[in-house]
Scaffold this active site. Structure first.
Site, PDB file in Angstrom:
ATOM      1  CE  LYS A 140      -0.383  -0.037   5.032  1.00  0.00           C
ATOM      2  NZ  LYS A 140      -1.095  -0.785   6.494  1.00  0.00           N
ATOM      3  NE  ARG A 146      -6.718   0.508  11.301  1.00  0.00           N
ATOM      4  CZ  ARG A 146      -5.438   0.491  10.862  1.00  0.00           C
ATOM      5  NH1 ARG A 146      -4.644   1.514  11.110  1.00  0.00           N
ATOM      6  NH2 ARG A 146      -4.761  -0.784  10.138  1.00  0.00           N
ATOM      7  CE1 TYR A 178      13.640  31.147   4.645  1.00  0.00           C
ATOM      8  CE2 TYR A 178      14.128  28.729   4.699  1.00  0.00           C
ATOM      9  CZ  TYR A 178      14.240  30.326   4.101  1.00  0.00           C
ATOM     10  OH  TYR A 178      13.828  30.995   2.394  1.00  0.00           O
ATOM     11  CG  MET A 183      10.249  23.217  -0.621  1.00  0.00           C
ATOM     12  SD  MET A 183       9.685  24.544  -1.006  1.00  0.00           S
ATOM     13  CE  MET A 183       8.523  25.332  -0.110  1.00  0.00           C
TER      14      MET A 183
HETATM   15  C1  LIG Z   1      -0.284  -2.188   6.971  1.00  0.00           C
HETATM   16  C2  LIG Z   1      -0.260  -3.242   6.947  1.00  0.00           C
HETATM   17  C3  LIG Z   1       0.151  -4.693   6.951  1.00  0.00           C
HETATM   18  C4  LIG Z   1       1.682  -4.586   7.124  1.00  0.00           C
HETATM   19  O1  LIG Z   1       2.004  -3.592   8.145  1.00  0.00           O
HETATM   20  P1  LIG Z   1       4.013  -3.320   8.226  1.00  0.00           P
HETATM   21  O2  LIG Z   1       3.394  -2.932  10.366  1.00  0.00           O
HETATM   22  O3  LIG Z   1       4.366  -2.329   8.159  1.00  0.00           O
HETATM   23  O4  LIG Z   1       4.285  -4.736   8.695  1.00  0.00           O
HETATM   24  C5  LIG Z   1      -0.518  -5.979   8.243  1.00  0.00           C
HETATM   25  N1  LIG Z   1      -1.955  -6.052   7.349  1.00  0.00           N
HETATM   26  C6  LIG Z   1      -3.106  -4.846   7.753  1.00  0.00           C
HETATM   27  C7  LIG Z   1      -3.652  -4.675   7.560  1.00  0.00           C
HETATM   28  C8  LIG Z   1      -2.076  -3.911   7.024  1.00  0.00           C
HETATM   29  O5  LIG Z   1      -3.059  -2.289   6.593  1.00  0.00           O
END
Ligand SMILES: *Cc1c(COP(=O)(O)O)cnc(C)c1O
Length: 359
Positions: free
Chosen positions: A35, A130, A255, A303
């Site tokens: 992702k 969640r 800055y 930046m």
């Molecule tokens: C992002 C995610 C993972 C991976 O988590 P890591 O800590 O990066 O290994 C696994 N399962 C779900 C459902 C996730 O959203």
């Protein structure tokens, strides 16, 4: 001449890390999590390199479409499932797996006409609060899903841990027990483990594991760097010195003039800044490598530029190589100096930088 800042993606390190996960987890299948543009490493690039995985996990339909367009044929799991009922026909067309985390999503499956079967991963909320159905809704959800003509036989069941990176946190055991009790005596494929859980205990491995961060060669465990686990860092953010000068005691830097030279000293300017995704909150003292030697950032990040103390690199000159993280400089350390986590640094790397693949 282009700007001398680039992101190196080491594909052999990526493959090495996947093999390490395989060794650690023996018989578990691996859903490689890609992702957020593969944690900033490039979605298609990473998926093509990790063809030894058993599936890929993405957050949305757009990411899955990119993978299918690139001829990735492995199963692809939509980690948030369908957001709207109209997505289902595209999901069927692309033969995607979906996580189902709410009763609302089950209704979508019940109300769509197309009969093409979809692989379901039913997500249970065992305490992270969640996404996921509550354990009390589990049986009813299974019944409804099994009655859907567009659901493949053999639903998988999953949960996600809130505190997997803190091995002694009581919630880990609590979530694990709720999950195991819920699906005991049921012939379902089960998955619970992200990277931290994979590393912390084999009891979390089950049928499928879901590594993200560790595939990219970064430690998910607080206070540890990935080297300890034999992981190799995949991303190196590097640049060059574009200016070098000798300043006098009392001269201020950058800055806000927040930092002043405590002595006469050489400093260098690096061609990377928060516009490239380098954290603006990285404090004075954040390590960088100049010609492979550790030096410290000083003053505020701009930046497009950073300033580095060259006291221990007195002969450094314009064009010398700088590493901001990766290789000999663990991103975990940089994250700590910026009061963030490596996940955020990786995802924030800006696409305006040149990406170079190393085999
Ligand atoms: C992002 C995610 C993972 C991976 O988590 P890591 O800590 O990066 O290994 C696994 N399962 C779900 C459902 C996730 O959203």
């Amino acid at each position: 001449m282009t700007r001398p800042s680039r992101v190196i993606i080491d594909k052999s390190a990526l493959k090495h890390n996947l093999q390490l996960v395989k060794k650690l987890t023996h018989n578990s299948k691996i859903m490689a999590i890609v992702k957020a543009d593969a944690y900033g490493h490039g979605l298609v690039r990473v998926a093509k390199t990790l063809q030894d995985a058993d599936a890929f996990g993405v957050s949305c339909l757009e990411e899955a479409e990119k993978l299918r367009e690139a001829n990735i044929l492995l199963p692809i799991v939509l980690l948030e499932g369908p957001h709207e009922i109209i997505e289902l026909s595209r999901i069927q067309e692309l033969d995607l797996d979906v996580i189902i985390h709410s009763s609302n999503q089950i209704s979508m499956l019940e109300h769509t006409n197309s009969k093409k079967k979809i692989q379901i991963w039913l997500k249970i909320d065992t305490g992270m609060h969640r996404l996921g159905l509550s354990p009390f809704e589990f049986k009813e959800a299974m019944k409804r899903l099994e009655a859907c003509s567009n659901v493949k036989n053999g639903i998988n069941i999953m949960t996600h841990l809130a505190t997997a990176n803190e091995i002694n946190h009581p919630l880990v055991t609590q979530q694990f027990n709720i999950f195991i009790n819920l699906c005991k005596n049921i012939e379902l494929k089960k998955t619970i483990a992200n990277s931290a859980a994979i590393i912390n205990s084999s009891k979390f491995h089950l049928d499928w594991v879901r590594p993200g961060l560790m595939l990219y060669g970064v430690s998910p465990i607080k206070g540890e760097t990935a080297i300890k686990y034999g992981l190799k860092s995949v991303m190196t953010l590097e640049s060059e010195l574009i200016s070098v000068k000798n300043l006098n005691k009392g001269d201020s830097i950058g800055y806000g003039a927040t930092w002043c030279c405590p002595k006469n000293m050489p400093i260098g300017i690096i061609a990377v800044g928060y516009g490239d995704g380098f954290p603006r909150h990285a404090k004075t003292g954040t390590p960088v490598l100049v010609n492979g030697v550790r030096c410290s950032l000083i003053g505020r990040a701009s930046m497009d530029m950073l300033t580095v103390d060259l006291s221990n690199q007195a002969h450094a000159k314009i064009g010398d190589k700088v590493v901001l993280w990766g290789g000999e400089l663990p991103i975990e350390e940089v994250a700590e100096h910026a009061e963030t986590i490596p996940y955020e640094l990786l995802c924030s790397v800006h696409k305006r930088l040149m990406f170079i693949e190393k085999n």
